[in-house]
Design an enzyme around this catalytic site. Structure first.
Site, short mmCIF file in Angstrom:
data_model
loop_
_atom_site.label_atom_id
_atom_site.label_comp_id
_atom_site.label_asym_id
_atom_site.label_seq_id
_atom_site.Cartn_x
_atom_site.Cartn_y
_atom_site.Cartn_z
N ARG A 28 -32.12 -0.77 -10.35
CA ARG A 28 -31.20 -0.71 -11.50
C ARG A 28 -29.91 -1.48 -11.24
NH1 ARG A 28 -31.70 5.69 -13.03
NH2 ARG A 28 -33.89 5.69 -13.62
N TYR A 154 -44.60 10.13 -20.13
CA TYR A 154 -43.75 9.91 -21.31
C TYR A 154 -44.59 9.81 -22.59
CZ TYR A 154 -39.83 9.06 -18.16
OH TYR A 154 -38.85 9.21 -17.21
#
Length: 348
Positions: A28, A154
């Site tokens: 990230r 998800y």
């Protein structure tokens, strides 16, 4: 950017050659802790607009390289672009994360397309081409996808949950239906990753963020085996493809993952037991990690100690210095600079 013909030290480690100064990047690293990212994010509109606008995605990918001269760049995208290309509704709500239409019954799973619309993913490939065109050859370019288990969690729940119980429950109750989701993700992930290599990625990472919620038997079934199939599928087309796995938080199950999947390196989180990793993992593949992101926020002497611990534990073998998970938005830039300086001052 300046141009260099020097080989990327990051890729040297993946190829089996230890570096006296470990190469460094951060998961990230293109993100909200950077003011230049926040400015571009505001201009882009929605998160998917940022991912699917090649000019923006390429710029965001390059921002941390310009600022910190990391040894690797990772293309700016998201693990949920595969469900999006499969025709699932994917949206990102501010402060709440991703939202999808749940696939929480066998009947709903029957509505899942089996083949993604890869024209939807062309902007990711174009962003890769743009980055590779300007990125110094001494800096590796990483492509990635989410592991089928993590992406499926998800898709089943429609969002992240504390322990991804909806997907676990569906896999117990309806294993054949759940396997349909996994199989679809495996086949489309292979094609997606091959496209990233063709577009200029030097290596690939497979993120299994939710691997730790599985029992050992389910981990072998839903994490190890799908990842093994992806690695094998890629190597059928690109035999020398370099691939990093990240089954986050699996601890003592990591040696079995390395043995079965055939990955060239694994990321480890900050709770990994150093002796086990050195003796049963790093003796076989490169290790990437494993600074606690909270130590990076803390800074000062605590950060120095945490950096030194990683180096002491793993720098005598093949190490890519990284965090044990993604950098947090509130991380001070000065602390990132402190970490980089300490790692690059290391010689062994």
């Amino acid at each position: 950017m300046t141009r260099s013909s020097d080989p990327a030290p990051f890729l040297d480690v993946l190829a089996g050659r230890r570096q006296s100064v470990p190469p460094i990047w951060m998961m990230r690293q293109a993100g909200r802790y950077l003011p230049e990212y926040r400015e571009l994010r505001a201009r882009a509109g929605g998160f998917l607009d940022l991912c699917f606008t090649p000019e923006f995605a390429a710029e965001v990918t390059l921002q941390p390289i310009r600022r910190f001269q990391f040894d690797a760049a990772i293309i700016f995208s998201d693990i949920l672009v595969i469900p999006y290309a499969l025709g699932r509704a994917v949206r990102f709500e501010a402060g709440e994360g991703p939202r999808l239409d749940p696939l929480d019954t066998p009947e709903k799973i029957l509505t899942l397309k089996r083949e993604a619309d890869f024209t939807t993913l062309e902007p990711v490939y174009e962003a890769l081409r743009r980055v590779r065109a300007v990125l110094d050859r001494s800096v590796a370019l990483i492509g990635f996808c989410g592991a089928p288990w993590t992406v499926a969690t998800y898709m089943v729940a429609g969002q992240g949950t504390p322990d991804q119980a909806p997907a676990r429950l569906l896999a117990y109750r309806h294993p054949d239906a759940f396997a349909d989701i996994i199989d679809t993700l495996v086949e489309n992930s292979i094609r997606y990753l091959l496209g990233q290599l063709q577009a200029g990625a030097d290596c690939l990472q497979i993120f299994d963020t939710w691997a730790s919620v599985l029992s050992p038997r389910e981990f072998a079934l839903w994490s190890i085996e799908p990842t093994r199939r992806i690695v094998a599928g890629i190597r059928e087309q690109v035999p020398d493809a370099k691939i990093i796995g990240f089954p986050r938080g699996v601890g003592a199950l990591l040696p079995a993952y390395v043995e079965a999947t055939g990955v060239d390196a694994v990321s480890i989180d900050w709770a990994a037991e150093p002796a086990l990793i050195r003796e049963r993992v790093q003796s076989k593949v490169a290790v990437q990690g494993n600074l606690d992101p909270l130590a990076l926020i803390a800074g000062g002497a605590a950060l120095d100690r945490a950096v030194d611990d990683v180096l002491e534990n793993y720098a005598s073998g093949r190490l890519i210095f990284n965090l044990g998970h993604g950098i947090l938005p509130e991380t001070p830039i000065a602390h990132v600079e402190q970490m980089i300086a300490r790692v690059r001052a290391h010689r062994s």
